[in-house]
Motif scaffolding. Sequence first.
Motif, PDB file in Angstrom:
ATOM      1  N   PHE A 123     109.134  53.971  46.964  1.00 15.05           N
ATOM      2  CA  PHE A 123     109.057  55.411  46.751  1.00 15.05           C
ATOM      3  C   PHE A 123     109.470  55.776  45.326  1.00 15.05           C
ATOM      4  O   PHE A 123     110.358  55.144  44.742  1.00 15.05           O
ATOM      5  CB  PHE A 123     110.003  56.152  47.701  1.00 15.05           C
ATOM      6  CG  PHE A 123     109.497  56.315  49.103  1.00 15.05           C
ATOM      7  CD1 PHE A 123     108.376  57.088  49.373  1.00 15.05           C
ATOM      8  CD2 PHE A 123     110.150  55.711  50.172  1.00 15.05           C
ATOM      9  CE1 PHE A 123     107.918  57.249  50.677  1.00 15.05           C
ATOM     10  CE2 PHE A 123     109.708  55.863  51.480  1.00 15.05           C
ATOM     11  CZ  PHE A 123     108.580  56.640  51.723  1.00 15.05           C
ATOM     12  N   ALA A 124     108.841  56.798  44.776  1.00 14.46           N
ATOM     13  CA  ALA A 124     109.308  57.443  43.552  1.00 14.46           C
ATOM     14  C   ALA A 124     110.166  58.630  43.970  1.00 14.46           C
ATOM     15  O   ALA A 124     109.913  59.250  45.005  1.00 14.46           O
ATOM     16  CB  ALA A 124     108.124  57.912  42.710  1.00 14.46           C
ATOM     17  N   TRP A 125     111.190  58.943  43.163  1.00 14.21           N
ATOM     18  CA  TRP A 125     112.168  59.971  43.527  1.00 14.21           C
ATOM     19  C   TRP A 125     111.994  61.220  42.676  1.00 14.21           C
ATOM     20  O   TRP A 125     111.887  61.146  41.452  1.00 14.21           O
ATOM     21  CB  TRP A 125     113.577  59.405  43.358  1.00 14.21           C
ATOM     22  CG  TRP A 125     114.695  60.351  43.677  1.00 14.21           C
ATOM     23  CD1 TRP A 125     114.768  61.199  44.730  1.00 14.21           C
ATOM     24  CD2 TRP A 125     115.900  60.531  42.931  1.00 14.21           C
ATOM     25  NE1 TRP A 125     115.943  61.908  44.707  1.00 14.21           N
ATOM     26  CE2 TRP A 125     116.671  61.504  43.605  1.00 14.21           C
ATOM     27  CE3 TRP A 125     116.411  59.952  41.768  1.00 14.21           C
ATOM     28  CZ2 TRP A 125     117.911  61.938  43.132  1.00 14.21           C
ATOM     29  CZ3 TRP A 125     117.652  60.365  41.300  1.00 14.21           C
ATOM     30  CH2 TRP A 125     118.394  61.352  41.997  1.00 14.21           C
ATOM     31  N   GLY A 126     111.994  62.381  43.338  1.00 17.96           N
ATOM     32  CA  GLY A 126     111.881  63.650  42.625  1.00 17.96           C
ATOM     33  C   GLY A 126     113.049  63.941  41.712  1.00 17.96           C
ATOM     34  O   GLY A 126     112.934  64.748  40.781  1.00 17.96           O
ATOM     35  N   GLY A 127     114.170  63.286  41.921  1.00 12.84           N
ATOM     36  CA  GLY A 127     115.319  63.473  41.049  1.00 12.84           C
ATOM     37  C   GLY A 127     115.145  62.861  39.681  1.00 12.84           C
ATOM     38  O   GLY A 127     115.922  63.147  38.759  1.00 12.84           O
ATOM     39  N   ASP A 128     114.122  62.015  39.522  1.00  9.82           N
ATOM     40  CA  ASP A 128     113.834  61.403  38.224  1.00  9.82           C
ATOM     41  C   ASP A 128     112.879  62.243  37.392  1.00  9.82           C
ATOM     42  O   ASP A 128     112.586  61.895  36.245  1.00  9.82           O
ATOM     43  CB  ASP A 128     113.226  60.006  38.422  1.00  9.82           C
ATOM     44  CG  ASP A 128     114.247  58.989  38.898  1.00  9.82           C
ATOM     45  OD1 ASP A 128     115.435  59.132  38.562  1.00  9.82           O
ATOM     46  OD2 ASP A 128     113.853  58.039  39.613  1.00  9.82           O
ATOM     47  N   TRP A 129     112.363  63.321  37.965  1.00  5.55           N
ATOM     48  CA  TRP A 129     111.440  64.156  37.209  1.00  5.55           C
ATOM     49  C   TRP A 129     112.152  64.803  36.023  1.00  5.55           C
ATOM     50  O   TRP A 129     113.348  65.115  36.103  1.00  5.55           O
ATOM     51  CB  TRP A 129     110.845  65.246  38.111  1.00  5.55           C
ATOM     52  CG  TRP A 129     109.990  64.687  39.218  1.00  5.55           C
ATOM     53  CD1 TRP A 129     109.507  63.420  39.339  1.00  5.55           C
ATOM     54  CD2 TRP A 129     109.534  65.392  40.384  1.00  5.55           C
ATOM     55  NE1 TRP A 129     108.772  63.281  40.492  1.00  5.55           N
ATOM     56  CE2 TRP A 129     108.770  64.466  41.153  1.00  5.55           C
ATOM     57  CE3 TRP A 129     109.679  66.693  40.846  1.00  5.55           C
ATOM     58  CZ2 TRP A 129     108.168  64.824  42.351  1.00  5.55           C
ATOM     59  CZ3 TRP A 129     109.076  67.044  42.039  1.00  5.55           C
ATOM     60  CH2 TRP A 129     108.329  66.123  42.782  1.00  5.55           C
ATOM     61  N   THR A 130     111.424  65.031  34.949  1.00  3.57           N
ATOM     62  CA  THR A 130     112.038  65.604  33.746  1.00  3.57           C
ATOM     63  C   THR A 130     112.259  67.104  33.873  1.00  3.57           C
ATOM     64  O   THR A 130     113.123  67.663  33.198  1.00  3.57           O
ATOM     65  CB  THR A 130     111.158  65.328  32.513  1.00  3.57           C
ATOM     66  OG1 THR A 130     109.827  65.818  32.758  1.00  3.57           O
ATOM     67  CG2 THR A 130     111.087  63.829  32.241  1.00  3.57           C
ATOM     68  N   SER A 131     111.493  67.746  34.730  1.00  6.89           N
ATOM     69  CA  SER A 131     111.679  69.181  34.947  1.00  6.89           C
ATOM     70  C   SER A 131     111.523  69.488  36.429  1.00  6.89           C
ATOM     71  O   SER A 131     110.875  68.738  37.169  1.00  6.89           O
ATOM     72  CB  SER A 131     110.669  69.997  34.138  1.00  6.89           C
ATOM     73  OG  SER A 131     109.345  69.691  34.537  1.00  6.89           O
ATOM     74  N   PHE A 132     112.149  70.581  36.865  1.00  8.40           N
ATOM     75  CA  PHE A 132     112.113  70.989  38.265  1.00  8.40           C
ATOM     76  C   PHE A 132     112.428  69.804  39.173  1.00  8.40           C
ATOM     77  O   PHE A 132     111.627  69.396  40.005  1.00  8.40           O
ATOM     78  CB  PHE A 132     110.755  71.593  38.634  1.00  8.40           C
ATOM     79  CG  PHE A 132     110.830  72.521  39.822  1.00  8.40           C
ATOM     80  CD1 PHE A 132     111.167  73.856  39.658  1.00  8.40           C
ATOM     81  CD2 PHE A 132     110.591  72.065  41.107  1.00  8.40           C
ATOM     82  CE1 PHE A 132     111.245  74.713  40.749  1.00  8.40           C
ATOM     83  CE2 PHE A 132     110.680  72.913  42.206  1.00  8.40           C
ATOM     84  CZ  PHE A 132     111.003  74.239  42.018  1.00  8.40           C
ATOM     85  N   LYS A 133     113.585  69.220  38.970  1.00  8.87           N
ATOM     86  CA  LYS A 133     113.989  68.059  39.761  1.00  8.87           C
ATOM     87  C   LYS A 133     114.054  68.424  41.247  1.00  8.87           C
ATOM     88  O   LYS A 133     114.536  69.484  41.609  1.00  8.87           O
ATOM     89  CB  LYS A 133     115.342  67.539  39.277  1.00  8.87           C
ATOM     90  CG  LYS A 133     115.309  66.944  37.871  1.00  8.87           C
ATOM     91  CD  LYS A 133     116.669  66.439  37.449  1.00  8.87           C
ATOM     92  CE  LYS A 133     116.654  65.852  36.065  1.00  8.87           C
ATOM     93  NZ  LYS A 133     115.830  64.624  35.953  1.00  8.87           N
ATOM     94  N   ASP A 134     113.563  67.512  42.070  1.00 11.60           N
ATOM     95  CA  ASP A 134     113.507  67.729  43.517  1.00 11.60           C
ATOM     96  C   ASP A 134     114.275  66.582  44.183  1.00 11.60           C
ATOM     97  O   ASP A 134     113.700  65.550  44.541  1.00 11.60           O
ATOM     98  CB  ASP A 134     112.050  67.755  43.973  1.00 11.60           C
ATOM     99  CG  ASP A 134     111.892  68.247  45.401  1.00 11.60           C
ATOM    100  OD1 ASP A 134     112.918  68.393  46.097  1.00 11.60           O
ATOM    101  OD2 ASP A 134     110.745  68.481  45.834  1.00 11.60           O
TER     102      ASP A 134
END
Length: 223
Positions: A123-134
């Motif tokens: 899985f990829a994690w939304g917390g690693d997103w650069t903006s609007f972390k999920d």
Amino acid sequence: MLTLLQVKNKSVPKLEGLLAPVRAAAERLIERCYARDIPIVITQGLRTIAEQDKLYAQGRTSAGSIVTNAKGGYSYHNFGVAIDFALLSADGKQVYWDTKRDGNANKVADWAEVVDEAKRLGFAWGGDWTSFKDYPHFEMTFGLTTAQLRAGIRPTAAQIAAAMAIITKEDSYTMKAEDANDLIKRYLQPAWAACKQKGDTAGMQEAHRLANELRKASGQKEQ
């Protein structure tokens, strides 16, 4: 402490409609986290376009706070390749989104341990997103964009087999016929039947296509 079966049963409704490898990975995630003394629950899986549009409207044209930047068809949830999770109390009566909670008292945040297990499963994690972390969000996109998914492009047999290799932790994994047939029986046949009952021809065709992808990945003939 709830049993593993009790913990898994809490997530069953949100696992319906997920792409077979994604559902298998979600189930394995629940099991692995339970082994770490961290019960979790899947709070979101497949989301319809209408549900996505309603969620997008929140904080914009309806009451509440903005929780997504994705309109209907622009979220991986709309294609059954994403899940959201939360932590459970030992008795299953409370749900937590506290990323610092240490329920198993091992001096490591439970949330971080769940993320670690999820990434190991592919899985990829939304917390690693650069903006609007999920932070509750995991997705398995198979390298496809939502634009490609909207256009009807779906994972290939090779991509499904690769995902299963990660889930089973076997680097040289070759999908066995019995494994493929088990996935078809457990997930795709019920999905096909549910779509037939609703008169959802597209859904029936997609379930049939995925079943054939699994058959091809395990060296079987298409049906």
